[in-house]
Design an enzyme around this catalytic site. Structure first.
Site: not given
Ligand code: MV4
Length: 447
Positions: A158, A208, A288, A292
């Protein structure tokens, strides 16, 4: 309290903020680009100034023009809405230096949480669960490999300056990790002018879930429970809901308490959202902190009965939060469907154009937040969201039935919308049984 506020945004969120201000007895100043000149929603503001040509980079994103409109409009505060300048710490700092209140966190807190690696460290120190991974930034390939071997593949690389899914790369073995690292570094440098990277274990098939927060300028922090935003495609959410279905009660309370600890540790104020991913066992990990008000805030407003935009304005004006945590209850179930002018059968390609006829649903527990009307032309220059349909009912089952009924009443003639896909999702057993993860849309409708 402020007498006059400038809304540095357009469309449905600008209208949402004008409405809150009108009820609070606050005058509003709108800004608009040449593409939005004459739009009906601008009549809901007391004054409106043109800030430039249609392209956002030449108008809504131009800090000097927005500040000029605020000076000429003689406002005491600016509400940024979401998108555009909402998470721009430099803009928040410029507002302050011009003696205009920015309705949001301080620029210092915004910069802190905008650095996703710094936010991760902060979460760790505040005893908020984070995904196993690097202890800070990764310097080079050798360090990334050591970490990957420690936590096991697959890993997710990331960008510290990323967020919202931008600048992420999955790697499943040593060779893939090497090239993913180079690609991620180049991409992040090009996109954000910052190539800093960190590594996390890749959590497969997550849900999520995010927690709505409010913090005042006097050290009071409350959460307003959670929203589930799992139903998304390529980081574009389609349906949001509260409470999160299938979330164990212990996970729910632990997650909300963790979010409060993080907001306190960051000295974060105003409205914010703490984002988590949740695995199949209900284990949650901080991802994160979004600085906002979010598109999906109405879902929380429906279940808590709290007007988040009014709360943001009051907090920015220095008022203490009028609630203790134990005063904030979640009642029933709320769902939100995003109505986008998109052709879902052709890779969600934008479908701008004139709305020849619009019929809006109604009835008990039905809310439509939108700036559009029959005869409105959807511009190709901006986000394709034309409205949000929100329902609130005693139970999730009733909310789904209500949403199906409301969607069936909604008519948007003249362009393609996400409505047919939303109807497909709502009748899918995986949705009604809440057996979905963030890959559901792409797996179920691969084309
Ligand atoms: C991740 C993850 C899997 N493992 N981190 C995507 C948006 C960003 N805010 C963080 N995200 C993700 N981080 C780890 N270590 C999967 C995602 C992710 C995701 C997260 C929230 C909502 C939709 C998503 C779609 C794809 C991947």
């Amino acid at each position: 309290m402020f007498q006059r506020i400038l809304v540095a945004n357009r469309g449905e969120i600008a209208l949402r903020i004008f409405r809150a201000c009108r009820e609070l007895g606050i005058e509003t100043v709108a800004i608009f680009s040449e593409a939005d000149r004459g739009a009906a929603y601008l009549e809901m503001a007391d004054e409106a100034y043109c800030v430039g040509p249609p392209k956002a980079a030449d108008s809504y994103l131009k800090i000097d023009r927005v500040i000029s409109a605020a000076e000429i409009g003689n406002v005491q505060a600016i509400h940024p809405g979401y998108g555009f300048l909402a998470e721009n710490a430099h803009f928040a700092e410029v507002c302050r230096s011009c003696n205009i209140e920015f309705i949001g966190p301080t620029h210092e807190a915004m910069a802190l949480v905008g650095d996703k690696n710094a936010a991760r460290s902060l979460a760790r120190d505040a005893n908020v669960p984070t995904v196993p991974g690097s202890d800070g930034l990764v310097a080079d390939e050798a360090e990334a490999l050591t970490i990957a071997h420690g936590i096991g593949f697959p890993v997710l690389i990331k960008a510290a300056a990323g967020g919202g899914g931008r600048g992420m790369r999955v790697a499943s073995n040593d060779l893939a990790l090497k090239s993913a690292l180079q690609q991620a570094r180049a991409e992040a440098t090009a996109a954000f002018g910052n190539g800093d990277l960190y590594v996390e274990k890749y959590i497969e098939h997550p849900r999520h879930v995010e927690v709505q927060m409010l913090a005042d300028l006097h050290g009071n922090v409350v959460h307003l429970w959670e929203r589930d935003c799992t139903m998304q495609r390529r980081h574009q959410k389609l349906i949001e809901e509260s409470p999160a279905p299938q979330l164990p009660e212990e996970s729910r309370t632990a997650m909300c308490e963790a979010a409060v600890r993080l907001v306190k540790a960051a000295a974060y104020t105003n409205a914010g959202t703490v984002e988590f991913i949740v695995d199949r066992e209900g284990k949650f990990y901080f991802i994160e902190l979004n600085a906002r008000i979010q598109v999906e805030h109405p879902v929380t407003e429906m279940v808590t009965g709290i007007d988040l935009i009014k709360a943001q304005i009051r907090v920015a004006a220095g008022e203490p939060l009028p609630w203790k945590q134990e005063d904030i209850h979640s009642h029933g179930a709320a769902l939100e469907c995003r109505i986008n002018a998109e052709d879902t059968e052709h890779r969600f390609r934008p479908s701008p154009g004139k709305i020849e006829r619009l019929i809006v649903p109604g009835g008990l527990g039905v809310r439509f937040d939108s700036h559009v009307h029959s005869g409105y032309t959807v511009s190709p220059f901006y986000d394709s969201m034309i409205g949000k349909l929100i329902v609130h009912q005693p139970t999730r089952v009733e909310a789904i039935d209500c949403m199906k009924r409301a969607l069936s009443e909604l008519r948007v003639d003249g362009l393609k919308t996400t409505v047919p896909l939303l109807e497909e999702i709502l009748k899918h057993s995986a949705f009604s049984e809440a057996r979905v993860d963030t890959t559901f849309i792409e797996r179920t409708w691969p084309s």
